[in-house]
Design an enzyme around this catalytic site. Structure first.
Site, mmCIF file in Angstrom:
data_model
loop_
_atom_site.group_PDB
_atom_site.id
_atom_site.type_symbol
_atom_site.label_atom_id
_atom_site.label_comp_id
_atom_site.label_asym_id
_atom_site.label_seq_id
_atom_site.Cartn_x
_atom_site.Cartn_y
_atom_site.Cartn_z
ATOM 1 N N CYS A 152 2.331 7.704 -0.838
ATOM 2 C CA CYS A 152 1.930 9.037 -0.355
ATOM 3 C C CYS A 152 3.063 9.756 0.378
ATOM 4 C CB CYS A 152 0.710 8.915 0.556
ATOM 5 S SG CYS A 152 0.749 7.498 1.654
ATOM 6 N N HIS A 179 -0.533 13.356 6.339
ATOM 7 C CA HIS A 179 0.744 12.895 6.886
ATOM 8 C C HIS A 179 1.639 14.112 7.174
ATOM 9 C CE1 HIS A 179 -0.451 8.928 5.795
ATOM 10 N NE2 HIS A 179 0.253 8.726 4.719
HETATM 11 O O1 LIG Z 1 -0.153 3.279 5.271
HETATM 12 C C1 LIG Z 1 0.064 4.408 4.762
HETATM 13 O O2 LIG Z 1 -0.031 5.494 5.367
HETATM 14 C C2 LIG Z 1 0.482 4.483 3.302
HETATM 15 C C3 LIG Z 1 0.469 3.117 2.644
HETATM 16 C C4 LIG Z 1 -0.208 3.187 1.293
HETATM 17 C C5 LIG Z 1 -0.415 1.793 0.761
HETATM 18 C C6 LIG Z 1 -1.269 0.933 1.449
HETATM 19 C C7 LIG Z 1 -1.463 -0.369 0.996
HETATM 20 C C8 LIG Z 1 -0.785 -0.837 -0.119
HETATM 21 C C9 LIG Z 1 0.072 0.015 -0.804
HETATM 22 C C10 LIG Z 1 0.777 -0.510 -1.999
HETATM 23 O O3 LIG Z 1 0.355 -0.210 -3.109
HETATM 24 O O4 LIG Z 1 1.807 -1.175 -1.834
HETATM 25 C C11 LIG Z 1 0.260 1.338 -0.389
HETATM 26 C C12 LIG Z 1 1.163 2.273 -1.155
HETATM 27 O O5 LIG Z 1 2.399 2.158 -1.043
HETATM 28 O O6 LIG Z 1 0.614 3.118 -1.909
#
Ligand SMILES: O=C(O)CCCc1cccc(C(=O)O)c1C(=O)O
Length: 335
Positions: free
Chosen positions: A111, A235
């Site tokens: 994101c 964000h």
């Molecule tokens: O914490 C945030 O604000 C964004 C993190 C988003 C996220 C959360 C768990 C696992 C994954 C992942 O797929 O590695 C991801 C990602 O990178 O999309």
């Protein structure tokens, strides 16, 4: 995801909802239909044209190849395949053409990466881009529903003069947990050996892959500091960037590039205190950009502030948007 699919231009004639056995049997609405969630097995993907994955990297690694084997095109919202050279990592406004190289799986970026490259691409196209330094102020929803619940409970405890408890943030993958209410956590995901968090690692290497075609490209220098702030959704990011064409670049030219950019809404009028804020971005598919100003020391450097709904452009909308562009380019089939 379901809301984005309800509102998409894609010609959907049927929807399957797949999850673990824990959720199988649950009923969810899709438009005027009630759909029963099924447990995911390899044959769940028989007859499926498009499979949107967002159930963790392990599930994607296990089932995305099964879906492709059965003729589906997969848009994966996890990091499982983002660094695979065979897998395009796509933000449609930035590198739509990368879709032509897919072999069944397309990865949706992190994101924070998405909203940054949406903000920087129009500037890069007009003035070139040499270096990026980003600081993020990430909403709690990026860490999931349980983290959001923790923010609410901690906030109430703080207001009631009670001790706050933390079981989730900064990350389930680490040993210590700290309250996020009335606090800021300079850690998102676990730390790598070099002292950078995995979220920072993602922003650096995903940006290079999306904008320069190689996760280790030296064409664009990128570094990041990612922090969690007590905001539920959207964000925010402070971005310092150096352009190639210092001679022709200026604030007005950068604002003009942003004003006409796809997926961008310019909110930049300091005299009237107009700038992007999470409370105004939530629920929108757009990336809001403001606070464009020259750096005081470097004559080829500028700053901007951007805000975007991390659950929409940061995840569900970008995933469905990728599918819409695949359909538009007649790529919703195996290459
Ligand atoms: O914490 C945030 O604000 C964004 C993190 C988003 C996220 C959360 C768990 C696992 C994954 C992942 O797929 O590695 C991801 C990602 O990178 O999309």
């Amino acid at each position: 995801m379901i809301q984005m699919l309800e509102e998409t231009t894609l010609p959907i004639n049927s929807v399957k909802l797949l999850a673990s056995s824990r959720s199988a049997g649950k009923q969810l609405k899709f438009k005027d239909q009630t759909i029963t969630v099924e447990e995911t097995v390899p044959d769940s993907f028989k007859g499926v044209d498009l499979a949107l994955f967002s159930a963790g990297g392990g599930v994607s690694k296990k089932f995305a190849p099964e879906a492709v084997k059965r003729g589906a095109v997969v848009v994966d919202n996890t990091s499982a395949f983002r660094m695979d050279p065979e897998v395009p990592l796509v933000v449609p406004e930035v590198n739509e053409k990368a879709l032509y190289a897919h072999h069944g799986i397309i990865a949706n970026p992190n994101c924070s990466t998405i909203q940054m490259v949406v903000s920087l691409e129009p500037i890069r196209q007009k003035f070139g881009l040499k270096k990026v330094i980003v600081s993020t102020y990430q909403a709690v929803s990026g860490a999931g529903n349980r983290a959001l619940q923790e923010l609410r409970t901690e906030t109430q405890d703080y207001l009631d003069g009670k001790e706050m408890h933390a079981d989730i943030l900064p990350t389930a993958g680490d040993k210590k947990h700290y309250p996020i209410a009335f606090n800021v956590l300079p850690q998102i995901d676990v730390f790598e050996e070099d002292g950078y968090s995995h979220e920072e690692w993602k922003m650096i290497h995903e940006t290079k892959k999306i904008m320069a075609g190689d996760m280790n490209s030296k064409a664009i220098k990128v570094t990041a500091t990612c922090a969690r702030v007590p905001v539920p959704v959207s964000h925010s990011e402070e971005v310092y960037f150096e352009v190639e064409d210092a001679k022709n670049a200026n604030v007005a030219g950068i604002q003009a590039a942003l004003r006409n950019a796809p997926g961008v809404v310019l909110q930049d009028d300091p005299d009237h205190q107009i700038y992007p804020m999470p409370i105004n971005a939530e629920g929108s598919r757009d990336t809001f950009v403001g606070r464009v100003r020259p750096d005081q020391e470097e004559d080829n450097a500028y700053h901007l502030w951007n805000v975007s709904d991390n659950l929409l452009k940061g995840a569900a909308w970008n995933s469905v948007q990728i599918a819409e562009h695949l359909d538009k380019l007649n790529l919703l089939h195996m290459q």
